[in-house]
Design a protein around this motif. Structure first.
Motif, PDB file in Angstrom:
ATOM      1  N   VAL A   1       0.847  -1.200   0.000  1.00 24.66           N
ATOM      2  CA  VAL A   1       0.000   0.000   0.000  1.00 24.66           C
ATOM      3  C   VAL A   1       0.884   1.252   0.000  1.00 24.66           C
ATOM      4  O   VAL A   1       0.593   2.234  -0.688  1.00 24.66           O
ATOM      5  N   ALA A   2       1.974   1.216   0.732  1.00 23.40           N
ATOM      6  CA  ALA A   2       2.903   2.351   0.762  1.00 23.40           C
ATOM      7  C   ALA A   2       3.456   2.617  -0.637  1.00 23.40           C
ATOM      8  O   ALA A   2       3.447   3.758  -1.110  1.00 23.40           O
ATOM      9  N   VAL A   3       3.899   1.578  -1.314  1.00 23.17           N
ATOM     10  CA  VAL A   3       4.472   1.734  -2.658  1.00 23.17           C
ATOM     11  C   VAL A   3       3.422   2.263  -3.628  1.00 23.17           C
ATOM     12  O   VAL A   3       3.692   3.188  -4.402  1.00 23.17           O
ATOM     13  N   GLU A   4       2.188   1.732  -3.550  1.00 18.59           N
ATOM     14  CA  GLU A   4       1.108   2.201  -4.428  1.00 18.59           C
ATOM     15  C   GLU A   4       0.852   3.695  -4.247  1.00 18.59           C
ATOM     16  O   GLU A   4       0.352   4.358  -5.136  1.00 18.59           O
ATOM     17  N   ASN A   5       1.138   4.202  -3.057  1.00 21.56           N
ATOM     18  CA  ASN A   5       0.892   5.612  -2.763  1.00 21.56           C
ATOM     19  C   ASN A   5       2.170   6.449  -2.767  1.00 21.56           C
ATOM     20  O   ASN A   5       2.218   7.537  -2.178  1.00 21.56           O
ATOM     21  N   ASN A   6       3.184   5.931  -3.421  1.00 23.22           N
ATOM     22  CA  ASN A   6       4.470   6.631  -3.594  1.00 23.22           C
ATOM     23  C   ASN A   6       5.166   7.010  -2.295  1.00 23.22           C
ATOM     24  O   ASN A   6       5.875   8.015  -2.235  1.00 23.22           O
ATOM     25  N   CYS A   7       4.936   6.242  -1.244  1.00 28.48           N
ATOM     26  CA  CYS A   7       5.625   6.503   0.021  1.00 28.48           C
ATOM     27  C   CYS A   7       7.021   5.890  -0.037  1.00 28.48           C
ATOM     28  O   CYS A   7       7.176   4.723  -0.394  1.00 28.48           O
ATOM     29  N   LYS A   8       8.000   6.690   0.337  1.00 30.27           N
ATOM     30  CA  LYS A   8       9.390   6.213   0.278  1.00 30.27           C
ATOM     31  C   LYS A   8       9.966   5.957   1.666  1.00 30.27           C
ATOM     32  O   LYS A   8      10.963   5.250   1.818  1.00 30.27           O
ATOM     33  N   THR A   9       9.360   6.576   2.669  1.00 31.64           N
ATOM     34  CA  THR A   9       9.819   6.366   4.051  1.00 31.64           C
ATOM     35  C   THR A   9       8.621   5.918   4.892  1.00 31.64           C
ATOM     36  O   THR A   9       7.570   6.565   4.891  1.00 31.64           O
ATOM     37  N   ILE A  10       8.780   4.798   5.589  1.00 34.91           N
ATOM     38  CA  ILE A  10       7.657   4.172   6.293  1.00 34.91           C
ATOM     39  C   ILE A  10       8.102   3.763   7.690  1.00 34.91           C
ATOM     40  O   ILE A  10       9.187   3.197   7.856  1.00 34.91           O
TER      41      ILE A  10
END
Ligand code: AR6
Length: 174
Positions: free
Chosen positions: A107-116
């Protein structure tokens, strides 16, 4: 991959990243522990978006993940995942916990999140043994980082010293 994984001791609601992960329950209506802390610090917008998700898909199953705004948090997004309740280990608990980490990162990758940032999912009220959970958490995140090159950093934010030490040990193994 190991250089993309960090561990800190502290409060996940204070961390500035693209997305923090919440250890929610399947109702998505908030609760105690880290879930309560995230809703308190992030404000009512998070619950409003959770309600819309529930209206659309009827909550979130164990191991799955959904995304909302971060509201007033320093993080842009909250990714809510539902960890397994520990029933002794013969109920697919380990696989379900690994799914939480995998699905939250997709889900993070789908939403262009690079830091989690992740809390120690299931190791509070849900009773998952912390040592076993730490192995699953670090192994799963390491595996995903080998495949998902768009992620720059995963931070484990441990609230208690025991989880902090256990995660640190596991990171050192990789
Ligand atoms: N920052 C980071 N970690 C935290 C924080 C915080 N502010 N507060 C607690 N923790 P738990 P679970 C740690 O019980 O076991 C909720 O009521 C805590 O020390 O929050 O997955 C939900 O609504 C522990 O290591 O989540 C569900 O009903 C970890 O977060 C249920 O609890 C997880 O503990 C989920 O249980």
């Amino acid at each position: 991959m190991a250089n993309k994984i960090e561990v800190i001791k502290g409060d996940i609601t204070k961390v500035t990243v693209d997305a923090i992960v919440n250890a929610a329950n399947s109702s998505l209506m908030g609760g105690g522990g880290v879930d309560g802390a995230i809703h308190r610090a992030g404000g009512p917008e998070i619950l409003e978006e959770c309600k819309m998700i529930v209206a659309r898909q009827g909550g979130c199953k164990t191991g799955e993940a959904v995304i909302t705004t971060g509201g007033r948090l320093p993080a842009k997004f909250v990714i809510h995942t539902v960890g397994p309740v520990w029933h002794g280990g013969h109920n697919g608990e380990s696989e379900k916990l690994a799914n939480c980490y995998k699905n939250a990162l997709s889900v993070a990758v789908e939403n262009n999140c690079k830091t989690i940032a992740f809390p120690n999912i299931s190791t509070g009220v849900y009773g998952f043994p912390k040592d076993k959970a730490a192995i699953i958490a670090v192994n799963t995140v390491t595996e995903v980082l080998g495949l998902e090159t768009s992620i720059d950093k995963v931070i484990f934010v441990c609230f208690d010293e025991e989880n902090y030490q256990l995660i640190k040990e596991q990171i050192a193994v990789h």
